[in-house]
Scaffold this motif. Structure first.
Motif, PDB file in Angstrom:
ATOM      1  N   LEU A  13      13.885  44.843 -14.322  1.00  0.00           N
ATOM      2  CA  LEU A  13      13.208  45.058 -13.690  1.00  0.00           C
ATOM      3  C   LEU A  13      13.211  46.130 -12.269  1.00  0.00           C
ATOM      4  O   LEU A  13      14.684  45.756 -11.919  1.00  0.00           O
ATOM      5  CB  LEU A  13      11.976  43.713 -13.018  1.00  0.00           C
ATOM      6  CG  LEU A  13      11.328  43.169 -11.705  1.00  0.00           C
ATOM      7  CD1 LEU A  13       9.941  43.771 -12.275  1.00  0.00           C
ATOM      8  CD2 LEU A  13      10.549  42.144 -11.483  1.00  0.00           C
ATOM      9  N   LEU A  15      13.270  47.143  -8.202  1.00  0.00           N
ATOM     10  CA  LEU A  15      12.065  47.173  -7.429  1.00  0.00           C
ATOM     11  C   LEU A  15      12.130  48.297  -6.561  1.00  0.00           C
ATOM     12  O   LEU A  15      13.325  48.834  -5.929  1.00  0.00           O
ATOM     13  CB  LEU A  15      12.855  46.417  -6.193  1.00  0.00           C
ATOM     14  CG  LEU A  15      12.068  46.013  -4.510  1.00  0.00           C
ATOM     15  CD1 LEU A  15      10.560  46.321  -4.790  1.00  0.00           C
ATOM     16  CD2 LEU A  15      12.880  45.584  -3.701  1.00  0.00           C
ATOM     17  N   LEU A  28       7.129  47.188  -7.825  1.00  0.00           N
ATOM     18  CA  LEU A  28       7.713  46.099  -9.044  1.00  0.00           C
ATOM     19  C   LEU A  28       7.567  47.100  -9.740  1.00  0.00           C
ATOM     20  O   LEU A  28       6.371  46.730 -11.259  1.00  0.00           O
ATOM     21  CB  LEU A  28       8.024  44.760  -8.986  1.00  0.00           C
ATOM     22  CG  LEU A  28       8.536  44.296  -7.781  1.00  0.00           C
ATOM     23  CD1 LEU A  28       7.943  42.401  -8.022  1.00  0.00           C
ATOM     24  CD2 LEU A  28      10.256  44.365  -7.769  1.00  0.00           C
ATOM     25  N   ILE A  74       7.020  41.473  -4.056  1.00  0.00           N
ATOM     26  CA  ILE A  74       7.130  40.467  -4.410  1.00  0.00           C
ATOM     27  C   ILE A  74       6.798  39.840  -4.678  1.00  0.00           C
ATOM     28  O   ILE A  74       6.724  39.284  -5.405  1.00  0.00           O
ATOM     29  CB  ILE A  74       8.802  40.285  -3.772  1.00  0.00           C
ATOM     30  CG1 ILE A  74       9.960  41.844  -3.927  1.00  0.00           C
ATOM     31  CG2 ILE A  74       9.487  38.765  -4.713  1.00  0.00           C
ATOM     32  CD1 ILE A  74      11.265  41.021  -3.082  1.00  0.00           C
ATOM     33  N   GLY A  77       3.632  40.430  -6.904  1.00  0.00           N
ATOM     34  CA  GLY A  77       4.958  40.489  -8.526  1.00  0.00           C
ATOM     35  C   GLY A  77       4.268  38.967  -8.744  1.00  0.00           C
ATOM     36  O   GLY A  77       5.388  38.413 -10.744  1.00  0.00           O
ATOM     37  N   GLU A  81      12.831  36.920  -6.801  1.00  0.00           N
ATOM     38  CA  GLU A  81      13.803  38.205  -6.196  1.00  0.00           C
ATOM     39  C   GLU A  81      15.178  38.019  -6.580  1.00  0.00           C
ATOM     40  O   GLU A  81      15.602  39.276  -7.089  1.00  0.00           O
ATOM     41  CB  GLU A  81      14.108  38.784  -4.225  1.00  0.00           C
ATOM     42  CG  GLU A  81      14.442  36.942  -3.991  1.00  0.00           C
ATOM     43  CD  GLU A  81      14.598  36.896  -2.235  1.00  0.00           C
ATOM     44  OE1 GLU A  81      15.620  36.576  -1.390  1.00  0.00           O
ATOM     45  OE2 GLU A  81      14.442  37.948  -2.073  1.00  0.00           O
ATOM     46  N   ILE A  84      14.644  40.505  -9.866  1.00  0.00           N
ATOM     47  CA  ILE A  84      14.835  42.092  -9.062  1.00  0.00           C
ATOM     48  C   ILE A  84      16.448  42.880 -10.234  1.00  0.00           C
ATOM     49  O   ILE A  84      17.352  42.098  -9.668  1.00  0.00           O
ATOM     50  CB  ILE A  84      14.513  42.256  -8.419  1.00  0.00           C
ATOM     51  CG1 ILE A  84      13.710  41.966  -7.537  1.00  0.00           C
ATOM     52  CG2 ILE A  84      15.547  43.614  -8.016  1.00  0.00           C
ATOM     53  CD1 ILE A  84      12.703  42.056  -6.787  1.00  0.00           C
ATOM     54  N   ALA A 314      10.342  53.770  -8.920  1.00  0.00           N
ATOM     55  CA  ALA A 314      11.215  52.306  -9.379  1.00  0.00           C
ATOM     56  C   ALA A 314      10.966  53.082 -11.435  1.00  0.00           C
ATOM     57  O   ALA A 314      12.301  52.892 -11.383  1.00  0.00           O
ATOM     58  CB  ALA A 314       9.797  51.725  -9.518  1.00  0.00           C
TER      59      ALA A 314
END
Length: 344
Positions: A13, A15, A28, A74, A77, A81, A84, A314
């Motif tokens: 994943l 960011l 994301l 975030i 999503g 965090e 990530i 990303a």
């Protein structure tokens, strides 16, 4: 740092953060092409009264909204965090003050979370915008990147493998749209303003020049812009809609003609559109029609993916992390960063 042990795969994943011009964006993206969240805060209203982007105002606005935009990406999503795996950010090209806001924020997050940082080339990210919505793209592809700063035809042989086939020798297509819109007083930003006005006009009303149409794969739009201004001065009664429609047709004609020629030249499986001007309705329609005629695929990113956004950052970051590993934290912002090209 444990980030070098990261296996980059479908579950990685990333960011993404984008602040190269006048959009503050965070997104994301999972596994390089699955958009989990995509938040864009635009500054159009802040710059509208100046008829263009004011760098000082842009960087200050990025400073104000970047943290809330990242937080929202975030939250939208629906992840913690800690989930990530890496932080990707545009390091160029763009406005240096604007870029620095994103770069310093992205590095701070990567350090705070002890995750790898990936510096992304904004133009490379535009090349990935279409594959975010269609992961089945097969190489080689011809990508036509058309924006306010760039007009380029690129052969994409594989991930990270680009050959420049042609580019503008003067104004970018988007720049010509902005200048003509400003001259006709149609409003800002110029691209959508011309697009709207052209809907009501006759594209064959005025035979504007198609510069360099049959010369190689380079473009020139500066003479067309001058031709529009001269025509309007000579015919003050001409309607804006006809001027906009005829001008837009001249630009699109040349873009589509050269993209087809490039695709034939390199044996491409399809043509991909990228960059802000890729949102233009006539360009989208004509390019798809041409691809159908030529029996190749035409890939158009959705309008949200054409303009600057962080999902494409990303996605490009995921591919770069997989091929090159993390970017050293001492990398700076490079306002004139070029696309990494192979020799043709």
């Amino acid at each position: 740092m444990s980030d070098h042990d990261l296996v980059v795969d479908e579950s990685t994943l990333v960011l993404g953060i984008e602040t190269s011009c006048d959009e503050t964006a965070a997104a994301l993206v999972l596994g390089g092409n699955d958009v989990v969240s995509n938040v864009v805060s635009t500054q159009i209203d802040l710059h509208a009264e100046f008829g263009g982007v004011v760098p000082e105002i842009a960087s200050r606005a990025h400073l104000d909204v970047l943290n809330p935009v990242v937080a929202r990406a975030i939250v939208e999503g629906g992840v913690d965090e800690s989930r990530i795996d890496a932080v990707a950010c545009t390091v160029g090209p763009g406005l240096v003050g604007a870029l620095l806001v994103g770069v310093s924020a992205a590095k701070s997050l990567a350090l705070a979370w002890d995750k790898p940082f990936i510096g992304v080339n904004h133009m490379e990210a535009h090349l990935y915008a279409a594959s975010l919505e269609d992961p089945t793209l097969e190489f080689p592809l011809v990508v036509m990147l058309v924006s306010g700063g760039h007009t380029m035809l690129i052969e994409m042989r594989g991930h990270g493998q680009y050959v420049l086939l042609g580019q503008t020798i003067d104004d970018a297509a988007g720049e010509a749209f902005d200048k003509v819109a400003r001259f006709l007083e149609l409003g800002y930003p110029g691209g959508p303003a011309i697009d709207r006005a052209a809907m009501l006009g006759d594209p064959d009303a005025i035979p504007f020049p198609r510069a360099m149409k049959d010369d190689g794969l380079d473009f020139s739009f500066s003479g067309l812009k001058t031709a529009v201004m001269n025509y309007v001065r000579k015919h003050p009664d001409v309607g804006d809609a006809d001027v906009a429609a005829s001008f837009q047709m001249a630009v699109v004609d040349v873009l589509v003609h050269k993209a087809r020629k490039a695709a034939k030249q390199v044996g491409a499986t399809g043509i991909v559109l990228g960059g802000g001007v890729a949102a233009n309705s006539l360009l989208r329609e004509e390019l798809l029609g041409a691809c159908e005629t030529d029996g190749i695929q035409g890939f158009l990113p959705s309008r949200e993916m054409c303009t600057d956004n962080a999902a494409m950052i990303a996605a490009a970051g995921w591919h770069r992390l997989r091929s090159d590993g993390p970017t050293p934290l001492d990398v700076g912002a490079t306002p004139n960063l070029r696309l990494p090209l192979l020799e043709a």
